[in-house]
Scaffold this motif. Sequence first.
Motif, PDB file in Angstrom:
ATOM      1  N   LEU A  21      10.092   4.354 -11.784  1.00 35.15           N
ATOM      2  CA  LEU A  21       8.729   3.977 -11.110  1.00 35.15           C
ATOM      3  C   LEU A  21       8.336   2.732 -12.060  1.00 35.15           C
ATOM      4  O   LEU A  21       7.654   1.815 -11.518  1.00 35.15           O
ATOM      5  N   LEU A  22       8.754   2.634 -13.176  1.00 34.32           N
ATOM      6  CA  LEU A  22       8.449   1.277 -13.606  1.00 34.32           C
ATOM      7  C   LEU A  22       8.964   0.073 -13.210  1.00 34.32           C
ATOM      8  O   LEU A  22       8.311  -1.065 -12.948  1.00 34.32           O
ATOM      9  N   GLN A  56       0.798  -1.280  -0.060  1.00 31.26           N
ATOM     10  CA  GLN A  56      -0.156  -0.029  -0.064  1.00 31.26           C
ATOM     11  C   GLN A  56       0.960   1.301  -0.132  1.00 31.26           C
ATOM     12  O   GLN A  56       0.474   2.164  -0.556  1.00 31.26           O
ATOM     13  N   ARG A  57       1.963   1.166   0.852  1.00 29.28           N
ATOM     14  CA  ARG A  57       2.876   2.404   0.791  1.00 29.28           C
ATOM     15  C   ARG A  57       3.342   2.742  -0.404  1.00 29.28           C
ATOM     16  O   ARG A  57       3.702   3.686  -0.910  1.00 29.28           O
ATOM     17  N   ALA A  58       3.776   1.573  -1.182  1.00 27.64           N
ATOM     18  CA  ALA A  58       4.628   1.524  -2.622  1.00 27.64           C
ATOM     19  C   ALA A  58       3.560   2.232  -3.377  1.00 27.64           C
ATOM     20  O   ALA A  58       3.971   2.779  -4.267  1.00 27.64           O
ATOM     21  N   TYR A  59       2.303   1.798  -3.474  1.00 32.27           N
ATOM     22  CA  TYR A  59       1.477   2.140  -4.490  1.00 32.27           C
ATOM     23  C   TYR A  59       0.909   3.707  -4.156  1.00 32.27           C
ATOM     24  O   TYR A  59       1.129   4.560  -5.413  1.00 32.27           O
ATOM     25  N   HIS A  60       1.057   4.097  -3.024  1.00 29.42           N
ATOM     26  CA  HIS A  60       0.624   5.601  -2.587  1.00 29.42           C
ATOM     27  C   HIS A  60       1.890   6.252  -3.369  1.00 29.42           C
ATOM     28  O   HIS A  60       1.586   7.423  -4.020  1.00 29.42           O
ATOM     29  N   GLU A  61       3.218   5.813  -2.835  1.00 27.18           N
ATOM     30  CA  GLU A  61       4.248   6.549  -3.261  1.00 27.18           C
ATOM     31  C   GLU A  61       4.468   6.626  -4.786  1.00 27.18           C
ATOM     32  O   GLU A  61       4.891   7.819  -5.388  1.00 27.18           O
ATOM     33  N   SER A  62       4.055   5.542  -5.393  1.00 29.42           N
ATOM     34  CA  SER A  62       4.000   5.333  -6.809  1.00 29.42           C
ATOM     35  C   SER A  62       3.342   6.514  -7.387  1.00 29.42           C
ATOM     36  O   SER A  62       3.600   7.065  -8.481  1.00 29.42           O
ATOM     37  N   LYS A  94       7.689  -4.628  -9.861  1.00 21.66           N
ATOM     38  CA  LYS A  94       7.929  -5.225  -8.531  1.00 21.66           C
ATOM     39  C   LYS A  94       6.625  -5.671  -7.969  1.00 21.66           C
ATOM     40  O   LYS A  94       6.403  -6.650  -7.448  1.00 21.66           O
ATOM     41  N   PHE A  95       5.802  -4.774  -7.559  1.00 24.62           N
ATOM     42  CA  PHE A  95       4.607  -4.896  -6.978  1.00 24.62           C
ATOM     43  C   PHE A  95       3.211  -5.130  -7.786  1.00 24.62           C
ATOM     44  O   PHE A  95       2.296  -5.204  -7.317  1.00 24.62           O
ATOM     45  N   ASP A  96       3.529  -5.344  -9.113  1.00 25.59           N
ATOM     46  CA  ASP A  96       2.426  -5.881  -9.984  1.00 25.59           C
ATOM     47  C   ASP A  96       1.341  -4.404 -10.021  1.00 25.59           C
ATOM     48  O   ASP A  96       0.173  -4.903 -10.107  1.00 25.59           O
ATOM     49  N   PHE A  97       1.774  -3.376 -10.110  1.00 25.89           N
ATOM     50  CA  PHE A  97       0.816  -2.305 -10.349  1.00 25.89           C
ATOM     51  C   PHE A  97       0.348  -2.233 -11.873  1.00 25.89           C
ATOM     52  O   PHE A  97       1.088  -1.301 -12.519  1.00 25.89           O
ATOM     53  N   THR A  98      -0.367  -3.066 -12.429  1.00 22.95           N
ATOM     54  CA  THR A  98      -0.448  -3.105 -13.764  1.00 22.95           C
ATOM     55  C   THR A  98      -0.947  -1.776 -14.379  1.00 22.95           C
ATOM     56  O   THR A  98      -0.392  -1.393 -15.485  1.00 22.95           O
ATOM     57  N   ASP A  99      -1.766  -1.039 -13.817  1.00 25.13           N
ATOM     58  CA  ASP A  99      -2.230   0.067 -14.413  1.00 25.13           C
ATOM     59  C   ASP A  99      -1.183   1.145 -14.577  1.00 25.13           C
ATOM     60  O   ASP A  99      -1.036   1.831 -15.479  1.00 25.13           O
TER      61      ASP A  99
END
Length: 177
Positions: A80-81, A48-54, A86-91
Amino acid sequence: SDQDAAQKILQVDATDQLYQRLRRKLRRSLLNAVFFFDLPQSDYNERQRAYHESCKNWAAAKILLAKNANYIGIELCHKLLKKAEKFDFTDLVMDITRILRLHYATREGNIKKYELYNDLFKQSEKTWIEENLAEELYMELVLRYVNSQNILEETHSRAIEFYKQIEGSLAQNKSFR
């Protein structure tokens, strides 16, 4: 309420221009403050932290690119890529690779990098479509329970039917969603 706030803060009506201006300014300030939330101190997990930071960095990259600060914007996209993969943020992977392929095709004319990011874009787009189908089917199952405590007989058969629709994708695609 707006009326209470206008009365207590400025002793005016909520429709007063002074209050409306203050309200807009406060709202803008609060929205800007979102970028300064201290996420590592929060109760969020690492993903969650990685997603918000990204997302915050993605917004910064887009602003930099829009202001023609291409060198730093593209450098940020590359960083960012790595995190998004790494975290599978496909969008995010899809958005970032779309920008990178555009950059390498139209700004640098680098065929190898264009092809690399074009392929990554197409892979992430395919994953995104599969993830969204799975999410849509999940919502179809859950939708009937949001406002009801009753368990419908048809749910089990619908779940099996939906599983069959995405079974092939599940075997090939190990994304988080």
